[in-house]
Design an enzyme around this catalytic site. Structure first.
Site, PDB file in Angstrom:
ATOM      1  N   ASN A  63      -5.927 -16.681  -2.046  1.00  0.00           N
ATOM      2  CA  ASN A  63      -5.131 -15.403  -1.103  1.00  0.00           C
ATOM      3  C   ASN A  63      -5.320 -15.660   0.313  1.00  0.00           C
ATOM      4  OD1 ASN A  63      -4.556 -14.467  -3.587  1.00  0.00           O
ATOM      5  ND2 ASN A  63      -6.029 -12.977  -3.663  1.00  0.00           N
ATOM      6  N   ARG A  79       4.579 -15.547  -5.092  1.00  0.00           N
ATOM      7  CA  ARG A  79       4.633 -14.482  -4.278  1.00  0.00           C
ATOM      8  C   ARG A  79       4.297 -14.378  -2.803  1.00  0.00           C
ATOM      9  NH1 ARG A  79       5.941  -8.840  -4.932  1.00  0.00           N
ATOM     10  NH2 ARG A  79       4.862  -7.705  -3.735  1.00  0.00           N
ATOM     11  N   ASP A  97       3.086 -13.888 -10.413  1.00  0.00           N
ATOM     12  CA  ASP A  97       2.614 -13.441 -11.861  1.00  0.00           C
ATOM     13  C   ASP A  97       3.700 -12.365 -12.284  1.00  0.00           C
ATOM     14  OD1 ASP A  97       0.628 -15.358 -12.009  1.00  0.00           O
ATOM     15  OD2 ASP A  97      -0.708 -14.009 -10.823  1.00  0.00           O
ATOM     16  N   ASP A 109      -8.049  -8.752  -9.456  1.00  0.00           N
ATOM     17  CA  ASP A 109      -7.997 -10.082 -10.142  1.00  0.00           C
ATOM     18  C   ASP A 109      -9.086 -10.541 -11.026  1.00  0.00           C
ATOM     19  OD1 ASP A 109      -5.530 -10.714  -8.719  1.00  0.00           O
ATOM     20  OD2 ASP A 109      -6.525 -11.807  -7.147  1.00  0.00           O
ATOM     21  N   MET A 156      -3.625  -0.892 -10.883  1.00  0.00           N
ATOM     22  CA  MET A 156      -2.622  -1.415 -10.122  1.00  0.00           C
ATOM     23  C   MET A 156      -1.348  -2.030 -10.755  1.00  0.00           C
ATOM     24  SD  MET A 156      -4.677  -3.139  -6.681  1.00  0.00           S
ATOM     25  CE  MET A 156      -6.079  -2.035  -5.747  1.00  0.00           C
TER      26      MET A 156
END
Length: 438
Positions: free
Chosen positions: A23, A97, A121, A322, A344
């Site tokens: 990330n 993303r 995803d 995650d 989420m």
């Protein structure tokens, strides 16, 4: 599509070093677009999503030089903004993303940007409001073409974006990163409240400050940015990936293995170690390493008022979403029960159907909650034919297969490769029986 063939049920042993954070890498790579100067970035993971974003940068005109393993120098001196209108960019942009985060830097530097709805995803609805609202408040028009599925953003004032007070309706990590990067080159002061403050955002801000930005409030949800006219180059090292570290902890526990995870950056792990300890997993801090001894069983701790343990995700310093897929798999062989609450994303727990087929006792209460009744290693999971739906479910099914009795086949492993570097090779070093088939 590639396939993993796994013979599970054996304990593993050895040392492993986590890869650079996925990330953080995606955010930092987008930041190279803010300056024509050279940026050297170290500890970049060689994973699918990062390779895809680097190809986008290269096609945009960014010069990329490889200095060594995970060590690259970038220079965005001659950018071809028209590349964004090509079919090739549409294909790359829709595949990850992270492609959305080129919007802020390109808009701030060149005054316009067009981007397709990003991919990534399939874990539920992932809104773009935090990105678009923030960029609009900084002074951008936003037009969406329903036919091409493209967003077109252009600065209203031809000179530059303008600093503004931005109250984010959600603490979106990528949304916060996008707005921060755009605000570094905006005129005046920008205040971002309810900003994400994950270590990856902190690292991005530290990088930008080294480049000449003026950012205060790093590590909090209130960020203040004084815009500057230009940014320069510097050198930056990416943190180890906390999600991969959690993956190795979970793997060690469910396979009764002895594993030492090297150079984990403990101070940036937050409550990750504590969450695994709540599951009854023993782990020790050894300098900047994590040592997980072989355990025949691990007992889930109950809450102080003696109710079933609930593990849920939350914005930092809460638990990253995650890791919930991995914790779900780990819970299947624990002693006790746990409620996994994925707040989420409404599709991330659907992979538990495969765990149930493997023999796990899980009640999927609704799209967001699953109750796991641990089997305490008395009834091992069974080998099965599996399919990797996304990065985190994929690695979770891989961990389940390594603990299972018999042979498992995992298809669509490209999803795992998007987030984990040479995962099969690194597992074989620990003693895993895993073969990659193309």
């Amino acid at each position: 599509m590639g396939t993993f063939i796994i013979k599970g049920g054996s304990s593993l042993k050895g040392e492993i070093k986590p890869q650079g954070a996925k990330n953080e890498s995606l955010q930092v790579l987008c930041a190279v677009l803010l300056t024509p100067e050279k940026l050297r970035i170290q500890n970049i993971p060689e994973i699918g999503d990062v390779k895809c974003l680097m190809q986008i940068l290269k096609n945009l005109g960014v010069s990329i030089k490889k200095n060594g393993i995970g060590d690259y120098t970038f220079q965005a001196k001659n950018i071809n903004i028209e590349y964004l209108n090509t079919k090739k960019f549409r294909e790359y942009g829709k595949s990850i993303r992270g492609s959305i985060m080129i919007a802020g830097p390109l808009l701030a530097r060149f005054g316009k940007v067009c981007i397709p709805i990003p991919g990534g995803d399939r874990i539920g609805r992932r809104r773009l409001d935090a990105h678009l609202t923030g960029l609009r408040l900084l002074g951008s028009n936003i037009h969406y073409d329903n036919e091409s599925k493209y967003f077109d953003l252009r600065i209203i004032n031809k000179n530059s974006l303008t600093g503004e007070y931005i109250l984010m309706e959600e603490a979106s990590i990528t949304g916060t990163a996008n707005v921060i990067m755009a605000a570094t080159l905006a005129k005046g002061k920008t205040t971002i409240y309810n900003a994400a403050c994950e270590p990856y955002i902190q690292q991005l801000c530290k990088l930008l400050n080294k480049m000449g930005a003026k950012i205060k409030g790093i590590g909090s949800n209130l960020i203040n940015i004084i815009g500057v006219k230009e940014l320069g180059g510097c050198t930056h090292t990416i943190l180890p990936d906390m999600v991969e570290i959690g993956s190795w902890i979970g793997l060690a526990a469910i396979t009764c293995s002895e594993i030492r995870i090297k150079n984990v950056s403990w101070k940036n792990l937050g409550i990750v170690p504590n969450t695994f300890q709540k599951m009854g997993i023993k782990l020790e801090k050894d300098k900047d390493n994590i040592y997980i001894p072989s355990q025949k069983y691990y007992k889930i701790k109950k809450s102080l008022n003696n109710v079933i343990l609930t593990i849920s995700d939350a914005p930092w310093p809460g638990l990253t979403p995650d890791l919930l897929s991995i914790l779900t798999v780990v819970a299947t062989q624990a002693k006790g029960s746990v409620l996994i609450h994925q707040k989420m994303f409404e599709s991330r727990l659907f992979f538990v159907d495969k765990l149930i087929e493997m023999g796990a006792q899980i009640i999927l209460c609704d799209p967001h909650r699953a109750t796991v009744i641990g089997l305490n290693h008395k009834s091992p999971l069974r080998g099965s034919i599996l399919n990797s739906p996304d990065i985190r479910a994929g690695i979770s099914l891989l961990i389940a297969a390594l603990s299972a009795k018999g042979t498992s086949i995992i298809k669509n492993i490209e999803q795992i490769d998007r987030g984990y570097e040479n995962i099969d090779q690194r597992l074989r070093v620990l003693g895993a029986d895993i073969i990659r088939m193309k």
